[in-house]
Design a protein around this motif. Structure first.
Motif, PDB file in Angstrom:
ATOM      1  N   MET A 234      -4.384  -7.403  -9.731  1.00  0.00           N
ATOM      2  CA  MET A 234      -3.622  -6.292  -9.181  1.00  0.00           C
ATOM      3  C   MET A 234      -2.782  -5.643 -10.280  1.00  0.00           C
ATOM      4  O   MET A 234      -2.070  -6.317 -10.999  1.00  0.00           O
ATOM      5  N   SER A 235      -2.885  -4.358 -10.394  1.00  0.00           N
ATOM      6  CA  SER A 235      -2.138  -3.649 -11.423  1.00  0.00           C
ATOM      7  C   SER A 235      -0.714  -3.362 -10.953  1.00  0.00           C
ATOM      8  O   SER A 235      -0.477  -3.020  -9.798  1.00  0.00           O
ATOM      9  N   SER A 236       0.196  -3.498 -11.867  1.00  0.00           N
ATOM     10  CA  SER A 236       1.604  -3.233 -11.575  1.00  0.00           C
ATOM     11  C   SER A 236       1.986  -1.787 -11.873  1.00  0.00           C
ATOM     12  O   SER A 236       3.153  -1.425 -11.761  1.00  0.00           O
ATOM     13  N   LEU A 237       1.023  -0.947 -12.233  1.00  0.00           N
ATOM     14  CA  LEU A 237       1.307   0.424 -12.650  1.00  0.00           C
ATOM     15  C   LEU A 237       2.108   1.195 -11.606  1.00  0.00           C
ATOM     16  O   LEU A 237       3.109   1.842 -11.935  1.00  0.00           O
ATOM     17  N   LYS A 238       1.708   1.123 -10.345  1.00  0.00           N
ATOM     18  CA  LYS A 238       2.405   1.870  -9.286  1.00  0.00           C
ATOM     19  C   LYS A 238       3.865   1.410  -9.177  1.00  0.00           C
ATOM     20  O   LYS A 238       4.776   2.236  -9.062  1.00  0.00           O
ATOM     21  N   GLU A 239       4.092   0.107  -9.238  1.00  0.00           N
ATOM     22  CA  GLU A 239       5.458  -0.413  -9.168  1.00  0.00           C
ATOM     23  C   GLU A 239       6.286   0.036 -10.371  1.00  0.00           C
ATOM     24  O   GLU A 239       7.464   0.351 -10.241  1.00  0.00           O
ATOM     25  N   LEU A 240       5.661   0.094 -11.538  1.00  0.00           N
ATOM     26  CA  LEU A 240       6.357   0.556 -12.737  1.00  0.00           C
ATOM     27  C   LEU A 240       6.702   2.038 -12.621  1.00  0.00           C
ATOM     28  O   LEU A 240       7.791   2.465 -13.014  1.00  0.00           O
ATOM     29  N   GLN A 241       5.777   2.818 -12.056  1.00  0.00           N
ATOM     30  CA  GLN A 241       6.043   4.245 -11.853  1.00  0.00           C
ATOM     31  C   GLN A 241       7.189   4.441 -10.861  1.00  0.00           C
ATOM     32  O   GLN A 241       8.055   5.285 -11.070  1.00  0.00           O
TER      33      GLN A 241
END
Length: 83
Positions: free
Chosen positions: A1-8
């Motif tokens: 699972m990528s954390s990209l959305k949470e980082l954004q």
């Protein structure tokens, strides 16, 4: 699972930057996040994900780079957590 959305979401909450306007592959510094703000953001990321990002990480310039590092650290953490 990528954390990209949470980082954004975190960068939006902290700096008011619209994630839709942030290219995950563009330099965060070029997007208006200065060096001090980036360090503060990294502290927030570490706290949010309960990880420790290595200080000397030359690959850390974009949200995509950061997501890759965070994902790797979280995977390693999960692998070493007794379950």
């Amino acid at each position: 699972m990528s954390s990209l959305k949470e980082l954004q979401d975190l960068i939006q909450a902290k700096y008011g930057l619209d994630p839709a306007t942030l290219d995950p592959h563009a330099s965060m510094r070029a997007s208006g996040v200065d060096s001090l703000a980036l360090v503060e953001y990294l502290f927030d990321v570490e706290e949010k994900f309960n990880i420790s990002i290595p200080d000397n990480n030359p690959d850390l310039d974009t949200l995509a780079d950061l997501a890759e590092i965070v994902d790797g650290l979280r995977a390693a953490q999960t692998a070493t957590t007794p379950g």
